[in-house]
Scaffold this motif. Structure first.
Motif, PDB file in Angstrom:
ATOM      1  N   VAL A 198       0.663  -1.090  -0.158  1.00  0.00           N
ATOM      2  CA  VAL A 198       0.041  -0.025   0.043  1.00  0.00           C
ATOM      3  C   VAL A 198       1.019   1.247   0.032  1.00  0.00           C
ATOM      4  N   SER A 199       1.983   1.133   0.757  1.00  0.00           N
ATOM      5  CA  SER A 199       2.856   2.421   0.780  1.00  0.00           C
ATOM      6  C   SER A 199       3.616   2.634  -0.334  1.00  0.00           C
ATOM      7  N   GLN A 200       3.764   1.358  -1.170  1.00  0.00           N
ATOM      8  CA  GLN A 200       4.741   1.543  -2.527  1.00  0.00           C
ATOM      9  C   GLN A 200       3.707   2.223  -3.484  1.00  0.00           C
ATOM     10  N   LEU A 201       2.268   1.527  -3.349  1.00  0.00           N
ATOM     11  CA  LEU A 201       1.413   2.211  -4.308  1.00  0.00           C
ATOM     12  C   LEU A 201       1.070   3.813  -3.877  1.00  0.00           C
ATOM     13  N   ARG A 202       1.108   4.051  -2.863  1.00  0.00           N
ATOM     14  CA  ARG A 202       1.012   5.598  -2.610  1.00  0.00           C
ATOM     15  C   ARG A 202       2.012   6.394  -3.152  1.00  0.00           C
ATOM     16  N   GLU A 203       3.432   5.765  -2.882  1.00  0.00           N
ATOM     17  CA  GLU A 203       4.466   6.356  -3.349  1.00  0.00           C
ATOM     18  C   GLU A 203       4.407   6.769  -4.842  1.00  0.00           C
ATOM     19  N   GLU A 204       3.890   5.843  -5.617  1.00  0.00           N
ATOM     20  CA  GLU A 204       3.828   5.885  -7.062  1.00  0.00           C
ATOM     21  C   GLU A 204       2.874   6.788  -7.522  1.00  0.00           C
ATOM     22  N   VAL A 205       1.816   6.746  -6.859  1.00  0.00           N
ATOM     23  CA  VAL A 205       0.656   7.900  -7.321  1.00  0.00           C
ATOM     24  C   VAL A 205       1.032   9.339  -6.637  1.00  0.00           C
ATOM     25  N   ASP A 206       1.912   9.369  -5.528  1.00  0.00           N
ATOM     26  CA  ASP A 206       2.372  10.642  -5.380  1.00  0.00           C
ATOM     27  C   ASP A 206       3.434  11.069  -6.405  1.00  0.00           C
ATOM     28  N   LEU A 207       4.261  10.487  -6.893  1.00  0.00           N
ATOM     29  CA  LEU A 207       5.271  10.470  -7.899  1.00  0.00           C
ATOM     30  C   LEU A 207       4.305  10.741  -9.134  1.00  0.00           C
ATOM     31  N   MET A 208       3.452  10.135  -9.667  1.00  0.00           N
ATOM     32  CA  MET A 208       2.604  10.526 -10.866  1.00  0.00           C
ATOM     33  C   MET A 208       1.798  11.849 -10.660  1.00  0.00           C
ATOM     34  N   ALA A 237       3.095  14.394  -8.815  1.00  0.00           N
ATOM     35  CA  ALA A 237       4.433  15.434  -8.941  1.00  0.00           C
ATOM     36  C   ALA A 237       4.949  15.554 -10.516  1.00  0.00           C
ATOM     37  N   GLU A 238       4.825  14.406 -11.093  1.00  0.00           N
ATOM     38  CA  GLU A 238       5.148  14.511 -12.698  1.00  0.00           C
ATOM     39  C   GLU A 238       4.063  15.003 -13.407  1.00  0.00           C
ATOM     40  N   LEU A 239       2.716  15.058 -12.926  1.00  0.00           N
ATOM     41  CA  LEU A 239       1.853  15.623 -13.834  1.00  0.00           C
ATOM     42  C   LEU A 239       1.908  17.277 -13.660  1.00  0.00           C
ATOM     43  N   ALA A 240       2.036  17.498 -12.161  1.00  0.00           N
ATOM     44  CA  ALA A 240       1.990  19.045 -12.009  1.00  0.00           C
ATOM     45  C   ALA A 240       3.214  19.477 -12.799  1.00  0.00           C
ATOM     46  N   TRP A 241       4.347  18.859 -12.873  1.00  0.00           N
ATOM     47  CA  TRP A 241       5.462  19.324 -13.565  1.00  0.00           C
ATOM     48  C   TRP A 241       5.223  19.465 -15.103  1.00  0.00           C
ATOM     49  N   TYR A 242       4.307  18.678 -15.533  1.00  0.00           N
ATOM     50  CA  TYR A 242       4.130  18.597 -16.977  1.00  0.00           C
ATOM     51  C   TYR A 242       3.047  19.791 -17.218  1.00  0.00           C
ATOM     52  N   GLU A 243       2.250  19.762 -16.389  1.00  0.00           N
ATOM     53  CA  GLU A 243       1.031  21.062 -16.554  1.00  0.00           C
ATOM     54  C   GLU A 243       1.807  22.377 -16.322  1.00  0.00           C
ATOM     55  N   SER A 244       2.812  22.456 -15.777  1.00  0.00           N
ATOM     56  CA  SER A 244       3.572  24.006 -15.667  1.00  0.00           C
ATOM     57  C   SER A 244       4.296  24.228 -16.648  1.00  0.00           C
ATOM     58  N   LYS A 245       4.814  23.039 -17.294  1.00  0.00           N
ATOM     59  CA  LYS A 245       5.622  23.086 -18.521  1.00  0.00           C
ATOM     60  C   LYS A 245       4.665  23.380 -19.926  1.00  0.00           C
ATOM     61  N   TYR A 246       3.496  22.751 -19.963  1.00  0.00           N
ATOM     62  CA  TYR A 246       2.828  22.855 -20.837  1.00  0.00           C
ATOM     63  C   TYR A 246       1.274  23.127 -20.398  1.00  0.00           C
ATOM     64  N   PRO A 247       1.173  24.243 -20.002  1.00  0.00           N
ATOM     65  CA  PRO A 247      -0.156  24.775 -19.611  1.00  0.00           C
ATOM     66  C   PRO A 247      -1.404  24.387 -20.583  1.00  0.00           C
ATOM     67  N   GLU A 248      -1.130  24.553 -21.629  1.00  0.00           N
ATOM     68  CA  GLU A 248      -2.145  24.455 -22.632  1.00  0.00           C
ATOM     69  C   GLU A 248      -2.597  22.855 -22.838  1.00  0.00           C
ATOM     70  N   ALA A 249      -1.950  22.074 -22.680  1.00  0.00           N
ATOM     71  CA  ALA A 249      -1.888  20.676 -22.698  1.00  0.00           C
ATOM     72  C   ALA A 249      -3.244  20.244 -21.962  1.00  0.00           C
ATOM     73  N   LEU A 256      -6.824   6.207  -8.805  1.00  0.00           N
ATOM     74  CA  LEU A 256      -5.585   5.477  -8.019  1.00  0.00           C
ATOM     75  C   LEU A 256      -5.835   5.926  -6.611  1.00  0.00           C
ATOM     76  N   GLU A 257      -6.101   7.183  -6.322  1.00  0.00           N
ATOM     77  CA  GLU A 257      -6.036   7.636  -5.118  1.00  0.00           C
ATOM     78  C   GLU A 257      -7.325   6.943  -4.256  1.00  0.00           C
ATOM     79  N   LEU A 258      -8.281   6.583  -5.015  1.00  0.00           N
ATOM     80  CA  LEU A 258      -9.520   5.862  -4.430  1.00  0.00           C
ATOM     81  C   LEU A 258      -8.879   4.362  -3.640  1.00  0.00           C
TER      82      LEU A 258
END
Length: 149
Positions: free
Chosen positions: A25-35, A37-49, A61-63
Protein backbone atom coordinates in the motif's frame (compact mmCIF):
# COMPACT_ATOMS: atom_id res chain seq x y z
CA UNK A 1 -23.75 -5.80 12.09
CA UNK A 2 -22.78 -9.39 11.26
CA UNK A 3 -19.40 -10.16 9.70
CA UNK A 4 -19.42 -12.76 6.92
CA UNK A 5 -15.67 -12.68 6.32
CA UNK A 6 -13.50 -14.58 8.80
CA UNK A 7 -10.38 -13.05 10.29
CA UNK A 8 -8.42 -15.92 8.71
CA UNK A 9 -9.62 -14.85 5.26
CA UNK A 10 -8.60 -11.25 5.98
CA UNK A 11 -5.17 -12.47 7.13
CA UNK A 12 -4.76 -14.52 3.93
CA UNK A 13 -5.67 -11.48 1.81
CA UNK A 14 -3.22 -9.28 3.71
CA UNK A 15 -0.51 -11.91 3.26
CA UNK A 16 -1.15 -12.08 -0.49
CA UNK A 17 -1.01 -8.29 -0.75
CA UNK A 18 2.29 -8.08 1.09
CA UNK A 19 4.20 -10.96 -0.58
CA UNK A 20 7.60 -9.78 -1.73
CA UNK A 21 7.06 -6.20 -0.60
CA UNK A 22 7.64 -4.33 2.63
CA UNK A 23 4.27 -2.58 2.30
CA UNK A 24 2.41 -2.76 -1.00
CA UNK A 25 0.00 0.00 0.00
CA UNK A 26 2.80 2.43 0.85
CA UNK A 27 4.59 1.56 -2.41
CA UNK A 28 1.40 2.22 -4.38
CA UNK A 29 0.97 5.49 -2.47
CA UNK A 30 4.55 6.49 -3.42
CA UNK A 31 3.85 5.75 -7.09
CA UNK A 32 0.65 7.81 -7.02
CA UNK A 33 2.48 10.70 -5.34
CA UNK A 34 5.26 10.49 -7.95
CA UNK A 35 2.67 10.49 -10.77
CA UNK A 36 0.98 13.53 -9.20
CA UNK A 37 4.32 15.41 -9.01
CA UNK A 38 5.17 14.50 -12.62
CA UNK A 39 1.75 15.67 -13.79
CA UNK A 40 2.13 18.97 -11.92
CA UNK A 41 5.52 19.47 -13.61
CA UNK A 42 4.03 18.62 -17.03
CA UNK A 43 1.11 21.02 -16.51
CA UNK A 44 3.49 23.84 -15.53
CA UNK A 45 5.68 23.17 -18.59
CA UNK A 46 2.74 22.76 -21.01
CA UNK A 47 -0.21 24.75 -19.58
CA UNK A 48 -2.26 24.41 -22.78
CA UNK A 49 -2.16 20.58 -22.73
CA UNK A 50 -5.32 18.64 -21.84
CA UNK A 51 -4.48 16.53 -18.77
CA UNK A 52 -8.04 15.69 -17.75
CA UNK A 53 -7.63 11.95 -18.48
CA UNK A 54 -4.45 11.80 -16.40
CA UNK A 55 -6.17 13.69 -13.56
CA UNK A 56 -9.10 11.24 -13.69
CA UNK A 57 -6.68 8.27 -13.57
CA UNK A 58 -4.93 9.79 -10.55
CA UNK A 59 -8.28 10.22 -8.80
CA UNK A 60 -9.13 6.54 -9.43
CA UNK A 61 -5.73 5.46 -8.09
CA UNK A 62 -6.23 7.69 -5.05
CA UNK A 63 -9.54 5.92 -4.31
CA UNK A 64 -7.82 2.54 -4.64
CA UNK A 65 -5.08 3.67 -2.22
CA UNK A 66 -7.64 4.84 0.33
CA UNK A 67 -9.55 1.55 0.08
CA UNK A 68 -6.40 -0.49 0.60
CA UNK A 69 -5.25 1.72 3.47
CA UNK A 70 -8.60 1.02 5.13
CA UNK A 71 -7.80 -2.71 5.05
CA UNK A 72 -4.51 -2.44 6.94
CA UNK A 73 -4.24 -3.60 9.66
CA UNK A 74 -7.17 -5.87 10.47
CA UNK A 75 -9.09 -4.23 13.32
CA UNK A 76 -10.46 -6.67 15.86
CA UNK A 77 -12.04 -4.22 18.28
CA UNK A 78 -15.31 -3.64 16.32
CA UNK A 79 -15.84 -7.41 16.11
CA UNK A 80 -15.08 -7.88 19.82
CA UNK A 81 -17.39 -4.99 20.79
CA UNK A 82 -20.22 -6.59 18.78
CA UNK A 83 -19.74 -9.89 20.60
CA UNK A 84 -19.63 -8.20 24.03
CA UNK A 85 -22.86 -6.39 23.15
CA UNK A 86 -24.35 -9.75 22.19
CA UNK A 87 -23.35 -11.20 25.59
CA UNK A 88 -25.07 -8.30 27.38
CA UNK A 89 -28.25 -8.87 25.34
CA UNK A 90 -28.35 -12.39 26.75
CA UNK A 91 -28.13 -10.94 30.29
CA UNK A 92 -24.99 -12.96 30.99
CA UNK A 93 -22.90 -9.91 32.00
CA UNK A 94 -19.45 -11.50 31.75
CA UNK A 95 -16.45 -10.23 33.71
CA UNK A 96 -13.89 -11.25 31.10
CA UNK A 97 -13.90 -12.74 27.61
CA UNK A 98 -12.00 -15.52 25.93
CA UNK A 99 -11.39 -14.34 22.35
CA UNK A 100 -10.03 -16.90 19.90
CA UNK A 101 -7.86 -15.13 17.33
CA UNK A 102 -6.30 -17.08 14.45
CA UNK A 103 -2.54 -16.73 14.27
CA UNK A 104 -2.47 -18.31 10.80
CA UNK A 105 -4.83 -17.98 7.83
CA UNK A 106 -5.86 -21.64 8.13
CA UNK A 107 -6.39 -22.93 11.67
CA UNK A 108 -6.67 -26.70 12.31
CA UNK A 109 -9.91 -28.17 13.64
CA UNK A 110 -10.95 -27.78 17.28
CA UNK A 111 -9.17 -30.89 18.58
CA UNK A 112 -5.87 -30.28 16.76
CA UNK A 113 -5.50 -26.52 17.22
CA UNK A 114 -2.69 -25.36 19.52
CA UNK A 115 -3.97 -22.45 21.63
CA UNK A 116 -1.89 -19.77 23.30
CA UNK A 117 -3.38 -17.91 26.26
CA UNK A 118 -2.73 -14.17 26.37
CA UNK A 119 -3.74 -12.92 29.82
CA UNK A 120 -4.45 -9.19 29.62
CA UNK A 121 -6.23 -9.19 32.99
CA UNK A 122 -3.03 -9.72 34.96
CA UNK A 123 -3.93 -12.87 36.87
CA UNK A 124 -0.31 -14.07 36.54
CA UNK A 125 -1.37 -17.70 36.28
CA UNK A 126 1.71 -19.85 35.76
CA UNK A 127 0.27 -22.96 34.11
CA UNK A 128 -2.27 -23.12 31.29
CA UNK A 129 -4.27 -25.73 33.24
CA UNK A 130 -5.13 -23.16 35.92
CA UNK A 131 -7.18 -21.29 33.31
CA UNK A 132 -9.59 -24.24 33.36
CA UNK A 133 -10.80 -22.95 36.75
CA UNK A 134 -11.84 -19.53 35.46
CA UNK A 135 -15.53 -19.18 36.27
CA UNK A 136 -15.79 -22.60 37.96
CA UNK A 137 -17.57 -21.06 40.98
CA UNK A 138 -20.13 -19.58 38.58
CA UNK A 139 -21.39 -23.01 37.56
CA UNK A 140 -19.01 -22.61 34.62
CA UNK A 141 -21.59 -20.52 32.80
CA UNK A 142 -20.40 -18.97 29.58
CA UNK A 143 -21.72 -17.83 26.25
CA UNK A 144 -20.39 -19.03 22.90
CA UNK A 145 -20.56 -16.98 19.77
CA UNK A 146 -19.34 -17.22 16.19
CA UNK A 147 -18.79 -14.66 13.48
CA UNK A 148 -20.98 -16.44 10.96
CA UNK A 149 -24.25 -16.89 12.87
Amino acid sequence: MRMNTSIGQLMAAASTLSEGMASPVSQLREEVDLMRAELAWYESKYPEADTSKRRARLQRLELICRSLEGCEPVSLMPIIRDKLTEAKRDKFYPDCACVWIPLKPNVPDLLHARPAIVDLIGWEIHTPYDYNYVGAANAEGFICSTLDD
